[in-house]
Design a protein around this motif. Structure first.
Motif, mmCIF file in Angstrom:
data_model
loop_
_atom_site.group_PDB
_atom_site.id
_atom_site.type_symbol
_atom_site.label_atom_id
_atom_site.label_comp_id
_atom_site.label_asym_id
_atom_site.label_seq_id
_atom_site.Cartn_x
_atom_site.Cartn_y
_atom_site.Cartn_z
ATOM 1 N N UNK A 279 0.840 -1.193 0.000
ATOM 2 C CA UNK A 279 0.000 0.000 0.000
ATOM 3 C C UNK A 279 0.875 1.243 0.000
ATOM 4 N N UNK A 280 0.403 2.253 -0.682
ATOM 5 C CA UNK A 280 1.032 3.573 -0.579
ATOM 6 C C UNK A 280 -0.076 4.605 -0.460
ATOM 7 N N UNK A 281 0.077 5.531 0.460
ATOM 8 C CA UNK A 281 -0.867 6.654 0.532
ATOM 9 C C UNK A 281 -0.603 7.572 -0.656
ATOM 10 N N UNK B 50 -0.879 9.178 11.178
ATOM 11 C CA UNK B 50 -2.115 8.939 10.411
ATOM 12 C C UNK B 50 -1.798 8.345 9.046
ATOM 13 N N UNK B 51 -0.743 8.844 8.426
ATOM 14 C CA UNK B 51 -0.371 8.293 7.120
ATOM 15 C C UNK B 51 0.092 6.847 7.266
ATOM 16 N N UNK B 52 0.887 6.599 8.308
ATOM 17 C CA UNK B 52 1.408 5.248 8.484
ATOM 18 C C UNK B 52 0.275 4.256 8.772
ATOM 19 N N UNK C 234 6.423 2.504 6.463
ATOM 20 C CA UNK C 234 7.353 3.635 6.402
ATOM 21 C C UNK C 234 6.532 4.889 6.189
ATOM 22 N N UNK C 235 6.947 5.966 6.817
ATOM 23 C CA UNK C 235 6.238 7.230 6.616
ATOM 24 C C UNK C 235 7.177 8.380 6.910
ATOM 25 N N UNK D 263 11.290 16.252 -2.007
ATOM 26 C CA UNK D 263 11.005 16.151 -0.575
ATOM 27 C C UNK D 263 9.502 16.327 -0.435
ATOM 28 N N UNK D 264 8.827 15.287 0.117
ATOM 29 C CA UNK D 264 7.365 15.340 0.200
ATOM 30 C C UNK D 264 6.870 14.440 1.329
ATOM 31 N N UNK D 265 5.569 14.395 1.514
ATOM 32 C CA UNK D 265 4.935 13.581 2.549
ATOM 33 C C UNK D 265 4.410 12.271 1.945
ATOM 34 N N UNK D 266 4.242 11.270 2.806
ATOM 35 C CA UNK D 266 3.610 10.043 2.335
ATOM 36 C C UNK D 266 4.016 8.852 3.172
ATOM 37 N N UNK D 267 3.264 7.769 3.011
ATOM 38 C CA UNK D 267 3.559 6.528 3.723
ATOM 39 C C UNK D 267 3.395 5.355 2.784
#
Lengths: 136, 393
Positions: free
Chosen positions: B13-15, B27-29, B107-108, B205-209
């Motif tokens: 899975x990837x957000x 929350x993302x993780x 991972x997040x 450089x960004x956000x995500x899990x």
């Protein structure tokens, strides 16, 4: 002369204090293993060749060659005056050392060029082990 | 790892990966952990292994096996701090040894923790910080050394970056999707960050899990998707990344990597996808050389053509670190993309992608034709390298 003010200055530790004390007197010293003679950098508690603890801070030649370099145009923190030359020097004694080149005109920069330690004073306690290009 | 089909990736899975999401790491993780377990069809109650660099839940005091078990509310057999290929290999070893049954690898990361440059790559270390060292500069030093030693050119590196950027431009999940596409010319003329690397040659450089679920062949039988077999791989760390002088010493670990292929009974020529690690544009060159796909020094000529979707070893198919996602811990994505390609779940601009119908028109399609044997890289820095060999039936 490259300004070395307004940048985060090194905080010596128990392990590294002799290094900075020697640098303050303009001497470049490395840990040399008392058992196998291996020079190591950065400071480590045990020899990276034989894991023996006893060592002696030993003055080295301060000469080497430019393993590689980059001209930095985007500094990580305010306080670094751009552009500047971040370099890896391969010391005659073996270790690779991350450092800054000073007085380094772009047209003279070349991988494998000979360099020597320059030292740039940043404070009363801290004399930074910068390097410069040499002719020979 | 001996090439057997006894360990499988069964859930991924990837957000959504995005800039400044406003979301918290936890929350993302959790979205990814739930998403990956749902993808596998395995309940949380069966998870007895947790491998991640971080644990953002529990009592808020960080990574600790006790805190992990306390939060999960049931016993956890195996915990370790790594990610990506290395985590998959460790999970496989633990499962094969019978000390864990279902291992999750979440991972997040978030930009909010790093600013626009990953902070962990510029430690407040007395021999690093004063030099003005930071990630692009460290890798620029390695890129220049490779150019000097082997005659690698900046144009070759720009072509590698252009492959990542092109793939992102046809991947609606990519952070850079919908933005101006970075062509070779634009990449070469981009804003100089650390000579010779321009901004489009540097990681996002960004956000995500993300999350990966690994289990045994036996447990995989009841999962929702066909298993992706972990045939083997290799992992090594030879130094303290970002503290020491960056160099090409990774090439010195080449035999260890090649042994990983031999132990799995896999020939390099039989490998399809190689999801290597495009942290910076020269990265794939050094990795292809270190993994043994070409000789040291040959990567500059070999890699740019090899990694295209129709090349010998397609790579950065999702857009890579340069243009899909660099959420500080992007290693899982290299495994996940292989799984998605195997399952024919590749979202691109082909009208029929949801049904698995692809055009193979490379202006809109990033699906590789029938991959069966692949490599997924990372964690990967100047001083560490890991990869898995992944197969489908």
């Amino acid at each position: 002369m490259t300004a070395m003010t307004g940048i985060p200055l090194p905080q010596p530790t128990e392990l590294s204090r002799p290094f900075w004390a020697a640098a303050n007197e303009g001497r470049l010293v490395l840990q040399r293993c008392d058992a196998c003679g291996h020079h190591r950098w950065t400071p480590q508690i045990l020899c990276t060749n034989c894991l023996v603890e006893p060592f002696t801070w030993t003055e080295v030649s301060g000469r080497g060659k430019l393993y590689s370099y980059t001209i930095v145009y985007r500094a990580p923190l305010a306080g670094f005056e751009i552009p500047y030359v971040l370099a890896v020097v391969e010391l005659e004694e073996g270790p690779l050392m991350l450092t800054r080149l000073v007085d380094a005109p772009t047209e003279r920069l070349a991988v494998d060029a000979p360099v020597e330690v320059a030292f740039t004073r940043a404070s009363e306690e801290i004399n930074l082990y910068t390097f410069r290009l040499t002719d020979a | 790892m001996n090439g057997g089909r006894d360990i499988a990736i069964v859930g991924v899975h990837a957000t959504r990966q995005q800039k400044k999401s406003g979301r918290t790491i936890v929350s993302m993780m959790m979205e990814s952990i739930r998403g990956a377990l749902d993808d596998a069809g395995i309940p949380l109650s069966e998870v007895d292994g947790y491998i991640s660099y971080i644990f953002p839940a529990g009592n808020g005091r960080g990574f600790d096996d006790g805190a992990i078990a306390e939060q999960f509310g049931h016993p956890v057999a195996v915990t370790a701090q790594t990610s990506g290929a290395k985590a998959v290999l460790l999970a496989g070893a633990a499962i094969r040894a019978g000390i864990a049954k279902v291992v999750i690898i979440p991972a997040a990361g978030a930009q909010s923790l790093a600013g626009d440059m990953a902070t962990y790559t510029r430690p407040t270390f007395e021999f690093t910080e004063w030099t003005g060292s930071m990630t692009p500069a460290q890798y620029a030093i390695m890129a220049r050394r490779h150019m000097h030693e082997f005659g690698t050119t900046i144009e070759q590196m720009a072509e590698i970056a252009a492959n990542s950027h092109h793939n992102a431009s046809i991947n609606p999940q990519a952070v850079r999707f919908g933005e101006e596409v970075q062509t070779v010319e634009r990449i070469l003329n981009g804003r100089m960050i650390a000579d010779p690397l321009t901004q489009p040659m540097c990681s996002l450089v960004n956000d995500g899990a993300s999350c990966i679920v690994v289990t045994s062949a036996e447990r995989a039988k009841d999962c929702r998707h066909p298993p992706v077999w972990v045939l083997g791989g290799a992992a090594e760390t030879h130094g303290n990344s970002y503290f020491e002088a960056p160099s090409l010493r990774m090439l010195g670990t080449r035999q260890l990597m090649i042994d990983g292929f031999a132990q799995a009974g896999v020939r390099h020529d039989d490998v399809d996808i190689v999801m290597c690690y495009d942290h910076f544009a020269h990265g794939p060159i050094v990795q292809f050389e270190t993994l043994g796909f070409c000789e040291p020094g040959e990567g500059g000529a070999y890699v740019p053509d090899a990694i295209r979707p129709d090349g010998a070893h397609p790579s950065s198919l999702d857009g890579g670190n340069l243009a899909y996602s660099h959420n500080m811990i992007p290693y899982n994505f290299k495994q996940i993309e292989v799984v998605k390609q195997y399952r024919n779940e590749v979202e691109d601009l082909c009208p029929g992608w949801r049904e698995g119908v692809h055009t193979y028109d490379r202006t809109i399609c990033r699906k590789v034709r029938e991959p069966r044997l692949s490599v997924g890289c990372g964690p990967l820095t100047d001083a560490r390298h890991a990869f898995t060999i992944l197969a489908k039936d």
